[in-house]
Design an enzyme around this catalytic site. Structure first.
Site, PDB file in Angstrom:
ATOM      1  N   LYS A 208       0.836  -1.203   0.000  1.00 10.41           N
ATOM      2  CA  LYS A 208       0.000   0.000   0.000  1.00 10.41           C
ATOM      3  C   LYS A 208       0.873   1.256   0.000  1.00 10.41           C
ATOM      4  O   LYS A 208       0.659   2.174  -0.782  1.00 10.41           O
ATOM      5  CB  LYS A 208      -0.935  -0.004   1.208  1.00 10.41           C
ATOM      6  CG  LYS A 208      -1.864   1.207   1.258  1.00 10.41           C
ATOM      7  CD  LYS A 208      -2.704   1.240   2.528  1.00 10.41           C
ATOM      8  CE  LYS A 208      -3.791   0.226   2.528  1.00 10.41           C
ATOM      9  NZ  LYS A 208      -4.746   0.391   3.652  1.00 10.41           N
ATOM     10  N   GLY A 269      -5.180  -5.088   5.598  1.00  8.62           N
ATOM     11  CA  GLY A 269      -4.333  -6.010   4.841  1.00  8.62           C
ATOM     12  C   GLY A 269      -4.838  -7.433   4.814  1.00  8.62           C
ATOM     13  O   GLY A 269      -4.873  -8.081   3.769  1.00  8.62           O
ATOM     14  N   ARG A 270      -5.272  -7.949   5.981  1.00  7.58           N
ATOM     15  CA  ARG A 270      -5.691  -9.358   6.029  1.00  7.58           C
ATOM     16  C   ARG A 270      -7.098  -9.561   5.490  1.00  7.58           C
ATOM     17  O   ARG A 270      -7.597 -10.683   5.453  1.00  7.58           O
ATOM     18  CB  ARG A 270      -5.572  -9.883   7.464  1.00  7.58           C
ATOM     19  CG  ARG A 270      -6.357  -9.096   8.490  1.00  7.58           C
ATOM     20  CD  ARG A 270      -5.894  -9.466   9.898  1.00  7.58           C
ATOM     21  NE  ARG A 270      -6.515  -8.654  10.936  1.00  7.58           N
ATOM     22  CZ  ARG A 270      -6.113  -7.439  11.288  1.00  7.58           C
ATOM     23  NH1 ARG A 270      -5.100  -6.877  10.663  1.00  7.58           N
ATOM     24  NH2 ARG A 270      -6.726  -6.781  12.265  1.00  7.58           N
ATOM     25  N   HIS A 386      -1.709 -38.153  10.369  1.00  6.22           N
ATOM     26  CA  HIS A 386      -0.439 -38.843  10.587  1.00  6.22           C
ATOM     27  C   HIS A 386       0.609 -37.902  11.184  1.00  6.22           C
ATOM     28  O   HIS A 386       1.801 -38.222  11.173  1.00  6.22           O
ATOM     29  CB  HIS A 386       0.063 -39.440   9.277  1.00  6.22           C
ATOM     30  CG  HIS A 386      -0.843 -40.494   8.725  1.00  6.22           C
ATOM     31  ND1 HIS A 386      -0.656 -41.831   8.963  1.00  6.22           N
ATOM     32  CD2 HIS A 386      -1.966 -40.394   7.973  1.00  6.22           C
ATOM     33  CE1 HIS A 386      -1.618 -42.523   8.365  1.00  6.22           C
ATOM     34  NE2 HIS A 386      -2.424 -41.678   7.762  1.00  6.22           N
ATOM     35  N   LYS A 514       8.999  -4.193  14.091  1.00  5.09           N
ATOM     36  CA  LYS A 514       9.446  -3.521  12.859  1.00  5.09           C
ATOM     37  C   LYS A 514      10.344  -2.333  13.185  1.00  5.09           C
ATOM     38  O   LYS A 514      11.386  -2.129  12.568  1.00  5.09           O
ATOM     39  CB  LYS A 514       8.237  -3.015  12.061  1.00  5.09           C
ATOM     40  CG  LYS A 514       7.402  -4.079  11.395  1.00  5.09           C
ATOM     41  CD  LYS A 514       6.300  -3.380  10.605  1.00  5.09           C
ATOM     42  CE  LYS A 514       5.342  -4.333   9.955  1.00  5.09           C
ATOM     43  NZ  LYS A 514       4.283  -3.613   9.233  1.00  5.09           N
TER      44      LYS A 514
END
Length: 545
Positions: A208, A269-270, A386, A514
Site C-alpha cells: 500500500k 491487509g488481512r 499422521h 518492525k
C-alpha cells in the site's frame, strides 16, 4: 462507533457461566438421549452444510447463544461495519472489505462519499488488465507473452492471493504459472528466480505504501535481476506492475502509474484479497471467476446480516468459539480442511484471526481479565492424521476443530474422494465417541491378546472422546463457495471480537518489532550503538563478526 461493553456484565454471559458448570453431559450421551440432535443443530444454506451437533451444548446452551448475540447488539454492530461507520477507532477508519464485494446497487458512504463508484472503477481496471495479459496481448520486452506471474508482498498481500490461487487451481489458466515471494530471507526470492525468465515474467509488487521493508527489498532485488539478465530500464514497465497508493514511489521504481492498482485506507491487509490485492487471482481465474468469488462473499455478507441467529453460520461459529475459549478453557482452535487445494486455508486464517483478536486491551483502553483470541492452527487431512491428531485425540488440552470438506472433488482421480470423505467423517465421529476401557479390553481379548498384556496396554489405547468438532461441507470448492467460506470466517472473527469488547481491525502488535528491526539493522551495518539488554547486544555483536 462500536459501544464499549464488558462481556461479563451481559446477563447471557453470566447464564452461560452457570450453564458451563452444571451441564457436563458427554457428547456421546447427548446423542444417545436425542436421536434428532443433528436435525436441530445444523444449517444447510446455499451450497454449505454446517453441522455443529458434535458440540458441548444442549437446548438451553443453544438458546443462551442466541440470547448473547441479541443482548450484545451483534446485529447492530454488523450493520455499523457494513454501512461504513468508522469502527476501527484507533486508526479512525471504516472497515469495508464488504464494500469490495458489494454486488448490489446499494451505495455505501464513508465521510459522506459513496465508495462504490471507486470500487466499480477498480473492477474495470482489473478486468481490462487481466484480459490483456490472459489473452497474450500484453507482451514482454522481447515480444513474448507472459508465462510467469510473481507476486511480491507480505502478510495479507501474500497470504490472501496465495491461498485463493491454491484453492482454485482447477480454475486456473494453463497459460501462466503463479509464484509468491514474501519472506525477506533471500532464499525465498532466489528459489523463485531460478524457475522464471526475464522475458516472460510479470512481477506484481503489492505494498500500500510502497515502503514495506520486506516487500521493497524483494522488489528491488527482482528488478536488479531483471536488469542484469537482459532487461533495460525502459523495459521495467512491461514486467512490473504495482498494487499501491503511492504513485510517486511507484513511478520512481520505474512502473507506469497507469499500471498501478490502488485501494483505500478502509481496506485492512488481512481482508484485502477482495481488492486490487487480488490481482494475481484475477489473472489466474479471470475476472468472471473473480466476480463469482466476490458474489459468494456478498451472499455471506447478506446472510450474516439477515439470517436468524439459530441459522446464522458465522454467528454460530463465533459463539461456539467463545463457548470453548471462555467457558471451557480451550486455548487453541484447529482448522482441518479435507481438500488439498485448501492447503493454505488454515495459515490464512491464522493471520486473519490471531492478528485481529490477539488483543489484551478492550475498547475502553483497559486490560481485559478474560481470554480473547485463540491460537489458530491446522493442516489438510489426511496428512494431519499422521502428524498431530494424536494431540487432538489424547492430549491434555481441549481443541475444538473445524473439519472442512467438499461433496464433489475438482480432479479426475475420483476413486480417491470416498476414501478422503470416509476419513473426514470418521475423525469427527472418533473425536466425539472415543473408545472406553471396556471396549478396548473386549477388542484386545477378541484379538487373542493375553490378560497380562491387556492390563498393561489397555490404558494407552483408551480414547476419552468428548472432543468437539464442526463439520463444514461445501458442494464443491469453486470461486463462489470459496467466497462464502472465507467471508464466513471473517464475520466469525468480527463477531467474536465485538463480544470480547476489543478492536479487531487494528494490529499495533506488529509494529514494535518492525521499529526495533530498523535500529538493529543499522547497528549490524556499522551504525551507532544503542542501549540493549545483554542478550540482544551479544546477538548483534556475534552476527557482526
Amino acid at each position: 462507533m462500536l459501544k464499549n461493553q464488558k462481556p461479563q456484565e451481559l446477563k447471557a454471559w453470566q447464564k452461560l457461566q452457570k450453564n458451563s458448570i452444571y451441564d457436563k453431559r458427554t457428547l456421546k450421551i447427548r446423542f444417545y438421549e436425542d436421536s434428532e440432535r443433528f436435525s436441530k443443530y445444523h444449517v444447510n444454506w446455499d451450497g454449505i452444510l454446517f453441522d455443529f451437533s458434535k458440540n458441548h451444548m444442549g437446548s438451553e446452551t443453544f438458546s443462551l447463544f442466541q440470547e448473547l448475540l441479541e443482548e450484545a447488539g451483534v446485529r447492530e454492530a454488523i450493520m455499523q461495519q457494513q454501512s461504513g461507520e468508522k469502527i476501527n477507532v484507533t486508526e479512525d477508519r471504516a472497515v469495508l472489505h464488504t464494500a469490495l464485494r458489494n454486488m448490489s446497487d446499494k451505495p455505501i458512504f464513508v465521510d459522506g462519499k459513496d465508495v462504490m463508484p471507486g470500487v466499480k472503477a477498480s473492477w474495470a481496471q482489473l478486468a481490462t488488465f487481466s484480459n490483456e495479459v490472459r489473452s497474450g496481448a500484453w507482451k514482454g520486452y522481447t515480444g513474448k507473452r507472459i508465462k510467469h506471474v510473481v507476486n511480491i508482498g507480505i502478510g495479507g498481500s501474500d497470504l490472501g492471493p496465495r491461498m485463493v490461487i491454491n484453492a482454485l487451481k482447477p480454475f486456473q489458466t494453463e497459460e501462466m504459472t503463479f509464484h509468491f515471494v514474501a519472506n525477506v530471507d533471500g532464499a525465498d526470492l532466489h528459489e523463485i528466480l531460478k524457475k522464471v525468465d526475464p522475458e516472460t515474467t510479470l512481477f506484481i509488487v503489492a505494498s500500500k505504501t510502497f515502503t514495506t521493508q520486506e516487500t521493497m527489498t524483494n522488489a528491488n532485488s527482482a528488478k536488479s535481476w531483471f536488469l542484469e539478465n537482459g532487461g533495460q530500464d525502459a523495459d521495467v514497465a512491461r514486467h512490473f506492475v504495482a498494487v499501491s497508493t503511492n504513485a510517486d514511489g511507484v513511478a520512481e521504481f520505474g512502473i507506469d502509474t497507469e499500471n498501478m492498482f490502488g485501494f483505500w485506507d478502509w481496506v485492512g491487509g488481512r481482508y484485502s484479497v477482495w481488492s486490487s490485492i487480488g490481482l494475481p487471482v484475477v489473472l489466474s481465474i479471470g475476472f468472471q471467476g473473480f466476480q463469482e468469488f466476490l458474489n459468494g462473499a456478498h451472499a455471506m455478507d447478506n446472510h450474516v446480516a439477515e439470517a436468524d441467529w439459530n441459522e446464522n453460520i458465522p454467528a454460530l461459529m463465533a459463539v461456539l468459539g467463545i463457548w470453548y475459549r471462555n467457558f471451557q478453557n480451550a486455548p487453541s482452535h484447529a482448522i482441518l480442511p479435507y481438500d488439498q487445494y485448501l492447503d493454505k486455508f488454515a495459515a490464512y486464517f491464522q493471520q486473519g484471526d490471531m492478528e485481529s483478536n490477539g488483543k489484551y486491551v478492550d475498547r475502553a483502553g483497559n486490560r481485559v481479565n478474560y481470554p480473547t483470541g485463540p491460537i489458530i492452527w491446522g493442516e489438510p487431512g489426511t496428512n494431519g492424521q499422521h502428524a498431530f491428531y494424536q494431540l487432538i485425540h489424547q492430549g491434555t488440552d481441549l481443541i475444538p476443530s473445524d473439519f472442512i470438506a467438499a461433496k464433489n472433488c475438482q480432479h479426475s482421480l475420483r476413486d480417491h474422494h470416498p476414501i478422503l470423505m470416509a476419513n473426514f467423517i470418521a475423525q469427527t465421529e472418533a473425536l466425539m465417541k472415543g473408545k472406553s476401557r471396556t471396549e478396548v479390553e473386549i477388542e484386545m481379548r477378541q484379538a487373542g491378546i493375553s490378560e497380562n498384556e491387556v492390563d498393561k496396554i489397555a490404558p494407552y489405547r483408551v480414547f476419552e472422546g468428548n472432543r468437539p468438532t464442526n463439520s463444514i461441507v461445501l458442494d464443491e470448492v469453486n470461486p463462489y463457495h470459496l467466497g462464502q467460506l472465507v467471508a464466513a470466517y471473517e464475520h466469525k472473527i468480527f463477531i467474536q471480537g465485538f463480544i470480547w469488547n476489543i478492536f479487531s481491525y487494528d494490529q499495533w502488535g506488529v509494529e514494535l518489532g518492525k521499529v526495533l528491526a530498523k535500529t538493529v539493522f543499522n547497528e549490524l551495518n556499522g551504525g551507532p550503538a544503542h542501549d540493549h539488554d545483554s542478550s540482544t547486544l551479544a546477538l548483534i555483536n556475534y552476527l557482526k563478526k
